[in-house]
Design a protein around this motif. Structure first.
Motif, PDB file in Angstrom:
ATOM      1  N   THR A   5       0.922  -1.345  -0.108  1.00 18.37           N
ATOM      2  CA  THR A   5      -0.226   0.144   0.109  1.00 18.37           C
ATOM      3  C   THR A   5       0.918   1.353   0.085  1.00 18.37           C
ATOM      4  N   GLU A   6       0.115   2.437  -0.312  1.00 19.86           N
ATOM      5  CA  GLU A   6       0.928   3.513  -0.328  1.00 19.86           C
ATOM      6  C   GLU A   6       1.684   4.074   0.993  1.00 19.86           C
ATOM      7  N   ILE A   7       0.918   3.464   2.036  1.00 20.21           N
ATOM      8  CA  ILE A   7       1.573   3.854   3.306  1.00 20.21           C
ATOM      9  C   ILE A   7       1.841   2.449   3.981  1.00 20.21           C
ATOM     10  N   PRO A   8       3.130   2.387   4.335  1.00 18.30           N
ATOM     11  CA  PRO A   8       3.409   0.862   4.828  1.00 18.30           C
ATOM     12  C   PRO A   8       2.653   0.654   6.202  1.00 18.30           C
ATOM     13  N   LEU A   9       2.656  -0.710   6.616  1.00 15.55           N
ATOM     14  CA  LEU A   9       1.806  -1.217   7.765  1.00 15.55           C
ATOM     15  C   LEU A   9       2.633  -2.199   8.555  1.00 15.55           C
ATOM     16  N   LEU A  10       2.436  -2.132   9.847  1.00 12.37           N
ATOM     17  CA  LEU A  10       2.969  -3.046  10.601  1.00 12.37           C
ATOM     18  C   LEU A  10       1.803  -3.692  11.470  1.00 12.37           C
ATOM     19  N   ILE A  11       2.009  -4.992  11.657  1.00 12.16           N
ATOM     20  CA  ILE A  11       0.760  -5.777  12.332  1.00 12.16           C
ATOM     21  C   ILE A  11       1.464  -6.470  13.692  1.00 12.16           C
ATOM     22  N   TYR A  12       0.760  -6.081  14.550  1.00 13.91           N
ATOM     23  CA  TYR A  12       1.164  -6.703  15.899  1.00 13.91           C
ATOM     24  C   TYR A  12      -0.045  -7.426  16.609  1.00 13.91           C
ATOM     25  N   GLU A  13       0.367  -8.049  17.794  1.00 10.80           N
ATOM     26  CA  GLU A  13      -0.807  -8.783  18.514  1.00 10.80           C
ATOM     27  C   GLU A  13      -1.585  -7.564  19.032  1.00 10.80           C
ATOM     28  N   PHE A  14      -2.898  -8.105  19.413  1.00  8.42           N
ATOM     29  CA  PHE A  14      -3.707  -6.908  19.881  1.00  8.42           C
ATOM     30  C   PHE A  14      -3.673  -6.950  21.632  1.00  8.42           C
ATOM     31  N   ILE A  15      -3.336  -5.671  22.052  1.00  5.87           N
ATOM     32  CA  ILE A  15      -3.432  -5.579  23.640  1.00  5.87           C
ATOM     33  C   ILE A  15      -4.630  -5.046  23.771  1.00  5.87           C
ATOM     34  N   PRO A  16      -5.704  -5.632  24.644  1.00 11.66           N
ATOM     35  CA  PRO A  16      -7.245  -5.332  24.735  1.00 11.66           C
ATOM     36  C   PRO A  16      -7.308  -4.176  25.977  1.00 11.66           C
ATOM     37  N   ASN A  17      -6.655  -3.982  26.776  1.00  9.63           N
ATOM     38  CA  ASN A  17      -6.887  -3.176  27.827  1.00  9.63           C
ATOM     39  C   ASN A  17      -6.243  -1.616  27.788  1.00  9.63           C
ATOM     40  N   GLY A  18      -6.014  -1.183  26.580  1.00 14.84           N
ATOM     41  CA  GLY A  18      -5.600   0.331  26.436  1.00 14.84           C
ATOM     42  C   GLY A  18      -3.939   0.343  27.047  1.00 14.84           C
ATOM     43  N   ASN A  19      -3.702   1.555  27.360  1.00  9.09           N
ATOM     44  CA  ASN A  19      -2.464   1.859  27.812  1.00  9.09           C
ATOM     45  C   ASN A  19      -2.161   2.022  29.360  1.00  9.09           C
ATOM     46  N   LEU A  20      -1.183   2.358  29.831  1.00  6.20           N
ATOM     47  CA  LEU A  20      -1.008   2.673  31.335  1.00  6.20           C
ATOM     48  C   LEU A  20      -1.530   3.971  31.816  1.00  6.20           C
ATOM     49  N   PHE A  21      -1.443   4.955  30.696  1.00  3.51           N
ATOM     50  CA  PHE A  21      -1.808   6.482  31.133  1.00  3.51           C
ATOM     51  C   PHE A  21      -3.374   6.396  31.213  1.00  3.51           C
ATOM     52  N   GLN A  22      -4.058   5.729  30.578  1.00  2.00           N
ATOM     53  CA  GLN A  22      -5.366   5.690  30.564  1.00  2.00           C
ATOM     54  C   GLN A  22      -5.701   4.642  32.041  1.00  2.00           C
ATOM     55  N   TYR A  23      -4.990   3.948  32.274  1.00  2.00           N
ATOM     56  CA  TYR A  23      -5.196   2.903  33.422  1.00  2.00           C
ATOM     57  C   TYR A  23      -5.128   3.804  34.749  1.00  2.00           C
ATOM     58  N   LEU A  24      -3.975   4.765  34.529  1.00  2.00           N
ATOM     59  CA  LEU A  24      -3.798   5.284  35.918  1.00  2.00           C
ATOM     60  C   LEU A  24      -4.810   6.677  36.076  1.00  2.00           C
ATOM     61  N   HIS A  25      -5.091   7.350  34.984  1.00  2.00           N
ATOM     62  CA  HIS A  25      -5.561   8.601  34.877  1.00  2.00           C
ATOM     63  C   HIS A  25      -7.084   8.590  34.502  1.00  2.00           C
ATOM     64  N   ASP A  26      -7.604   7.757  33.874  1.00  5.00           N
ATOM     65  CA  ASP A  26      -8.845   7.433  33.650  1.00  5.00           C
ATOM     66  C   ASP A  26      -9.528   6.233  34.216  1.00  5.00           C
ATOM     67  N   GLN A  27      -9.225   6.134  35.198  1.00  7.63           N
ATOM     68  CA  GLN A  27      -9.679   4.726  36.014  1.00  7.63           C
ATOM     69  C   GLN A  27     -11.073   4.340  35.827  1.00  7.63           C
ATOM     70  N   ASN A  28     -10.919   2.976  35.576  1.00  6.95           N
ATOM     71  CA  ASN A  28     -12.314   2.161  35.739  1.00  6.95           C
ATOM     72  C   ASN A  28     -12.630   1.977  37.181  1.00  6.95           C
ATOM     73  N   LYS A  29     -13.951   2.381  37.352  1.00  6.35           N
ATOM     74  CA  LYS A  29     -14.599   2.450  38.672  1.00  6.35           C
ATOM     75  C   LYS A  29     -14.719   0.775  38.965  1.00  6.35           C
ATOM     76  N   ASP A  30     -14.709  -0.114  38.000  1.00  9.17           N
ATOM     77  CA  ASP A  30     -14.926  -1.678  38.377  1.00  9.17           C
ATOM     78  C   ASP A  30     -13.515  -2.400  38.575  1.00  9.17           C
ATOM     79  N   LEU A  31     -12.228  -1.605  38.262  1.00  8.42           N
ATOM     80  CA  LEU A  31     -11.094  -2.290  38.352  1.00  8.42           C
ATOM     81  C   LEU A  31     -10.156  -1.256  39.250  1.00  8.42           C
ATOM     82  N   LYS A  32      -9.660  -1.240  40.364  1.00  9.22           N
ATOM     83  CA  LYS A  32      -8.843  -0.369  41.185  1.00  9.22           C
ATOM     84  C   LYS A  32      -7.472  -0.562  40.941  1.00  9.22           C
TER      85      LYS A  32
END
Length: 720
Positions: free
Chosen positions: A453-480
């Motif tokens: 394709t015109e823009i190259p692509l890399l394919i990774y394993e899917f990591i489902p639970n987002g990143n640490l920044f979201q985990y710390l600063h947009d905390q899920n009420k169900d998971l402390k």
């Protein structure tokens, strides 16, 4: 060579003599032959149409043919009530008659028109239009959504009067009597305001003169003000409407179906992004012309035909009409198939070279890339997996590109990274080479790449639970975010960096360690990601001299001043992440006062002022042992040393974190065993934190009987 081309030549001769050849000069306008394709002198081409709803894509493209008494029938776009002068389906341009704004012109049309395309699939073409203001000593502003988005200034002197003339072809609207400027991107609604620049005292009465403003095509002035050799007063423009051009895309929620023989791209990545509605923009492939919005609307260009020879051609075709028709159909189909296949192959080769395929092959042959771990994915499979890179599949966007979620036919969930290369493919090749050599459970796994394709692509394993920044600063009420989980995440990332620095076949500096680049899998195990800025260095090298790059708040100050990146620069960035885990605060926050906006300096300042527990996350003070929290805080302070030589290595950091975590688990088990024997009140539990010092030498240390002898050499107390 001639024998190989002979079948093609025969087919071309038959095609040139066929009556269908002359028909190829015209292409279909409508999806149904019963649909009316003319209104006055304008061809109505699909996706536009009149009458039956099956004749047009959706309500936005409905044309109303109105009969005017003086000018005959005129087509109007019903959705926006503007006259249409031409439909260019091949380029997705709609030519309209756009209203003119007037002030003090003593006409009933001085009322300001309203033009609003919001929610429609139309925008004003930035490249084909311009904004023009006509008048003396005026500042004209083009406004959209209540904001000024463009404007220009028109001046006159005391010798300019209403009879003054200007040659528009030679002089243009450069600021005298009139002015012009470009349009912003994706303009869908606008208004015009005019301000008087008259300074007063000259008595020229400019504020009472007729002033006008408009959006028109780039050559509208030649149509209404004459050619190069004709002069006419620009101030005497007496038109209510001027030609302008709109661009369009077709909403994929409409009845429109993408033709199989046209190149249709995702319009939501262009102007439809303002509406957040996906759609399509179609065009014919190179070598074809016609209407790309209709199946088989694109036909091969055959050149001009001599009408005088048609009689002869008809005679020849009449002799072999049956056989000729069959050969023509088969030959045209075969030629079309061959041409398309060659075009696709050439396009793939072009993209392969552009995206660094040759450089990648060179590194593969030199052993820099582990070929067994790299899989080449086809663009077709990735489009199917990501629903043609639907915007609803976007997982995140960054400086290097956009990441999409997809599912392969075998059921595997993947993450596809589309790079923003813009001619520089080093980041793409660099990340592919580095990740192909890494085998660590706490580093995101690379599955392969796509170079078709015109823009190259890399394919990774899917990591489902987002990143640490979201985990710390947009905390899920169900998971402390527990203290134990923070320790585990910190230990895992420290181990991954230790692996990159000391265990990999060649040392690897990550160069962009931050909480957004730490992903969390289904079990909330940490995985280090985004290696576009990483570098492999030789074993003998001690540093890497590069142009300074990184993320503010995580960037090593020593690297910033010297441009020399060492493994201790990664240690500093990790120290900021560890401070985030300990405090629950962002690396940079403008909510903090003064010099405290930077978490690194704020944390060290609190340590020196014996106010550590003022910034430690309250949940940690309830769950963690104070000596363990102090040990981690001291480790953070050592990682954030301004002098890189005084910082620990990632190996030392990993060992200390593992030991602290082991001791924390032992103390947690001991408390659980005594829980039934003694109940401690909340106030008694929190009391030891209140009188504790983080700057004196009287820090409580970990019990010597609860840790290994190697841990005695580690810095558990705060550095003075």
């Amino acid at each position: 060579m001639f024998l190989q081309l002979a079948p093609y030549m025969i087919v071309l001769i038959i095609v040139s003599m066929s009556p269908l050849a002359s028909a190829q000069l015209d292409y279909p306008d409508t999806v149904n032959p019963d649909c009316n394709s003319r209104c006055g002198g304008v061809r109505i081409a699909y996706p536009f149409g009149m009458g039956d709803p099956t004749c047009y894509a959706d309500k936005w493209f409905e044309i109303e043919c109105r009969n005017t008494s003086r000018q005959g029938s005129k087509p109007y776009l019903k959705s926006i009530n503007l006259e249409i002068s031409n439909i260019d389906s091949g380029s997705s341009y709609l030519h309209i008659m756009n209203p003119v704004f007037r002030w003090n012109c003593n006409k009933s049309s001085d009322a300001k028109p309203e033009v609003n395309l919001t929610g429609s699939p139309f925008v004003y073409s930035k490249d084909r239009n311009k904004f023009t203001a006509i008048g003396c000593n005026k500042m004209a502003y083009l406004q959209s959504n209540g904001s000024k988005v463009s404007g220009c200034v028109s001046l006159c002197d005391q010798y300019d009067d209403r009879e003054a003339s200007i040659n528009m072809a030679n002089d243009g609207c450069l600021g005298r009597l009139c002015c012009e400027t470009s349009l912003p991107s994706f303009l869908v609604e606008f208004n015009v305001t005019l301000e008087d620049m008259k300074s007063g005292g000259d008595g020229d009465g400019d504020g009472d003169r007729c002033s006008q403003a408009l959006i028109g095509t780039r050559n509208w002035n030649r149509v209404y003000l004459g050619s190069d050799n004709e002069y006419r007063s620009i101030l005497d423009l007496d038109e209510d409407y001027v030609p302008a051009i709109l661009s369009w895309a077709v909403f994929n929620s409409s009845s429109f179906k993408r033709p199989s023989d046209a190149n249709c791209t995702d319009g939501s990545l262009t102007f439809l992004a303002t509406n957040r509605v996906p759609g399509w923009i179609c065009e014919c492939y190179i070598g074809f012309y016609g209407n790309p919005y209709i199946d088989h609307g694109c036909i091969a260009s055959q050149g001009n035909f001599n009408k005088n020879n048609r009689a002869k051609k008809w005679a020849i075709v009449g002799i072999s009409s049956g056989l000729g028709s069959i050969i023509f159909i088969l030959g045209l189909w075969f030629l079309n198939k061959v041409v398309r296949k060659r075009m696709k192959e050439k396009l793939k080769q072009k993209f392969f070279k552009k995206n660094g395929g040759l450089l990648l092959k060179q590194r593969m042959s030199s052993g820099e890339v582990n070929v067994d771990k790299g899989i080449l994915f086809s663009l077709r499979d990735l489009k199917k997996a990501t629903d043609n890179f639907n915007t609803n599949r976007v997982l995140g966007k960054g400086g290097q590109g956009t990441v999409y979620k997809g599912m392969l036919v075998d059921g595997r969930i993947i993450a596809v990274k589309k790079f923003k290369v813009e001619g520089n493919i080093e980041e793409f090749i660099n990340e592919f080479v580095i990740l192909s050599q890494i085998n660590n459970r706490n580093v995101v796994k690379l599955l392969g790449c796509c170079l078709e394709t015109e823009i190259p692509l890399l394919i990774y394993e899917f990591i489902p639970n987002g990143n640490l920044f979201q985990y710390l600063h947009d905390q899920n009420k169900d998971l402390k975010v527990t203290w134990d989980m923070r320790l585990r995440i910190a230990t895992e990332i420290a181990g991954a960096l230790f692996y990159l620095h000391s265990v990999a076949s060649q040392p690897i500096y990550h160069r962009d360690v931050k909480s957004t680049n730490i992903l969390l899998d289904e079990k909330y195990r940490a995985k280090l990601a985004d290696f576009g800025a990483s570098r492999i260095i030789s074993v003998e090298a001690t540093h890497l001299t590069t142009v300074v790059q990184g993320t503010f708040g995580y960037l090593d100050p020593e690297y910033f001043h010297t441009s020399q990146f060492t493994e201790k620069s990664d240690v500093y960035s990790f120290g900021v992440v560890l401070a985030e885990l300990l405090t629950g605060q962002k690396a940079v926050s403008f909510a903090r006062p003064g010099e405290s906006k930077n978490l690194a300096s704020y944390f060290v300042q609190c340590m020196e002022e014996n106010s550590l527990f003022d910034i430690v996350d309250k949940r940690i003070t309830k769950e963690g042992k104070r000596e363990h929290v102090i040990a981690v805080a001291n480790l953070v302070k050592r990682c954030l040393e301004l002098n890189g030589r005084r910082r620990p290595t990632m190996k030392e950091v990993t060992l200390e974190l593992e030991e602290i975590r082991k001791l924390e688990r032992k103390s947690s088990n001991a408390e659980q065993n005594h829980e039934e024997a003694e109940v401690v009140g909340i106030e008694d539990y929190q009391q030891p934190w209140t009188g504790y010092s983080t700057t004196s030498n009287s820090f409580p240390t970990l019990s010597s009987g609860t840790h290994s002898p190697n841990f005695e050499t580690m810095h558990i107390v705060a550095l003075e």
